[in-house]
Design an enzyme around this catalytic site. Structure first.
Site, PDB file in Angstrom:
ATOM      1  N   ARG A 241       0.704  -1.341   0.163  1.00 53.16           N
ATOM      2  CA  ARG A 241      -0.058   0.083  -0.054  1.00 53.16           C
ATOM      3  C   ARG A 241       0.787   1.243  -0.042  1.00 53.16           C
ATOM      4  O   ARG A 241       1.801   1.385   0.591  1.00 53.16           O
ATOM      5  CB  ARG A 241      -0.964   0.075   1.364  1.00 53.16           C
ATOM      6  CG  ARG A 241      -2.113  -1.085   1.134  1.00 53.16           C
ATOM      7  CD  ARG A 241      -3.119  -0.678  -0.162  1.00 53.16           C
ATOM      8  NE  ARG A 241      -4.278  -1.516   0.045  1.00 53.16           N
ATOM      9  CZ  ARG A 241      -4.230  -2.487  -0.819  1.00 53.16           C
ATOM     10  NH1 ARG A 241      -3.270  -3.091  -1.546  1.00 53.16           N
ATOM     11  NH2 ARG A 241      -5.483  -3.179  -0.603  1.00 53.16           N
ATOM     12  N   GLU A 270      -3.854   7.420  -5.859  1.00 54.83           N
ATOM     13  CA  GLU A 270      -4.054   6.579  -7.034  1.00 54.83           C
ATOM     14  C   GLU A 270      -5.190   6.988  -7.701  1.00 54.83           C
ATOM     15  O   GLU A 270      -6.494   6.946  -7.071  1.00 54.83           O
ATOM     16  CB  GLU A 270      -3.908   4.996  -6.788  1.00 54.83           C
ATOM     17  CG  GLU A 270      -2.637   4.853  -5.975  1.00 54.83           C
ATOM     18  CD  GLU A 270      -2.799   3.190  -5.642  1.00 54.83           C
ATOM     19  OE1 GLU A 270      -1.684   2.919  -5.394  1.00 54.83           O
ATOM     20  OE2 GLU A 270      -3.678   2.516  -5.580  1.00 54.83           O
ATOM     21  N   HIS A 289      -0.736  -0.339  -9.590  1.00 46.53           N
ATOM     22  CA  HIS A 289      -1.468  -1.035  -8.791  1.00 46.53           C
ATOM     23  C   HIS A 289      -1.961  -2.100  -9.194  1.00 46.53           C
ATOM     24  O   HIS A 289      -3.491  -2.673  -9.069  1.00 46.53           O
ATOM     25  CB  HIS A 289      -2.584  -0.273  -7.867  1.00 46.53           C
ATOM     26  CG  HIS A 289      -2.710  -0.740  -6.578  1.00 46.53           C
ATOM     27  ND1 HIS A 289      -3.289  -0.014  -5.506  1.00 46.53           N
ATOM     28  CD2 HIS A 289      -2.741  -2.055  -5.976  1.00 46.53           C
ATOM     29  CE1 HIS A 289      -3.577  -0.641  -4.520  1.00 46.53           C
ATOM     30  NE2 HIS A 289      -3.378  -1.955  -4.649  1.00 46.53           N
TER      31      HIS A 289
END
Length: 324
Positions: A241, A270, A289
């Site tokens: 994360r 993000e 991601h």
């Protein structure tokens, strides 16, 4: 007959890869995660189980799920989920039980190799017109590296961290790990890892790779102090994360060459803001991601998910329950 509600952003083909593992007597209804709140609220009222991807649901919808026996996340992370409300309602929440560990571990290796061997730049140079201008433009003998013989520090030795360790053993790397909860000695021997305190690991590792959940203890785990302890030749890899790393401190360390580089699948924001300094630094390798997301992952996740739902339906506690 168990009633299963699946709110998802997955394409139908991928959602089917997951739900194909449902027992024959399960009634599974798949709906877009983007449904309006009133429609979600109506649907959830009759559901025994709720499956979510991505892993969040509006509080107003959740409060209507009084029949729910388990909320099952397809993802590993649960930092966007209102666990307090679930505790208040008496509904357990489970994540994917490490069923994405293969995908994240392989992506971690891809990031290390991609950075060490400068694969993005090499590919771009070969495509130059005319090709000879870029064919030998990068001095690989001076600026690329092997994993073999390097010391890799794994922070977090859960499902993903352990699989990363197994993959790295094949490269004959020296493996260190830090985890506030030490694994049994038998596991350390099997993985070929040695536990160290965080400060010592950071000082010794050529590669530091992060595999921890995001919580109050891990937010900002790697900041200016920790970066200052790392070798000037070190690579920081983050596939867990974004907020686990103090991004401003990392950008500053990279700009002044305090560490060699960073390979990041996750960021604090993000998608990132256009002015994020990490986007312009040449010693950063970025992916959006996607470490845990491959075509092959959905079937593995689905198999675990429906085994977990079946446990709860039969009166057993769920596996991979998150929160207190």
């Amino acid at each position: 007959m168990p009633s299963v509600l699946f709110f998802t952003s997955l394409a139908p083909e991928l959602a089917h890869l997951l739900t194909q593992h449902a027992p024959a007597d399960y009634q599974v209804a798949i709906h877009p995660h983007s449904l309006p709140i009133p429609e979600k609220t109506r649907l959830i009222q009759e559901a025994d189980f709720l499956i979510l991807f991505p892993g969040y649901i509006e509080d107003a919808v959740l409060r209507a799920g009084r029949r729910l026996k388990l909320i099952q996340l397809v993802s590993a992370g649960f930092d966007r989920f209102n666990l307090a409300l679930c505790r208040e309602m008496g509904i357990p929440v489970a994540n994917n039980g490490g069923s994405n560990a293969i995908d994240v571990a392989e992506h971690t290796l891809a990031l290390i190799l991609g950075f060490y061997r400068r694969l993005v730049e090499m590919d771009r140079n070969v495509r130059m017109d005319p090709p000879e201008q870029g064919w030998r433009a990068i001095d690989s003998g001076a600026t690329t590296y092997t994993i073999y013989g390097k010391t890799v520090g794994i922070i977090g030795l859960g499902n993903i961290g352990r699989r990363v360790a197994r993959l790295l053993r094949a490269f004959e790397a020296d493996l260190l790990y830090y985890d506030p909860y030490p694994v049994p000695e038998a596991v350390e021997r099997e993985l070929g890892v040695r536990r160290m305190e965080l400060a010592d690991l950071l000082a010794q590792a050529d590669v530091v790779t992060l595999h921890v959940p995001l919580n109050d203890q891990t937010r900002g785990l790697i900041g200016a102090t920790e970066l200052a302890r790392m070798k000037p030749t070190a690579l920081l890899v983050n596939t867990c994360r974004g907020p686990v790393v103090d991004e401003a401190a990392l950008a500053a360390a990279l700009e002044r060459g305090q560490i060699r580089g960073a390979a990041l699948d996750v960021l604090e924001q993000e998608p990132p803001a256009p002015g994020n300094p990490l986007l312009r630094l040449p010693n950063v390798l970025l992916t959006p991601h996607t470490a845990g997301v491959t075509y092959d992952t959905w079937s593995r996740r689905g198999e675990f998910i429906f085994q977990n739902l079946q446990r709860v339906w039969q009166g057993q506690p769920p596996l991979a329950q998150v929160g207190p």
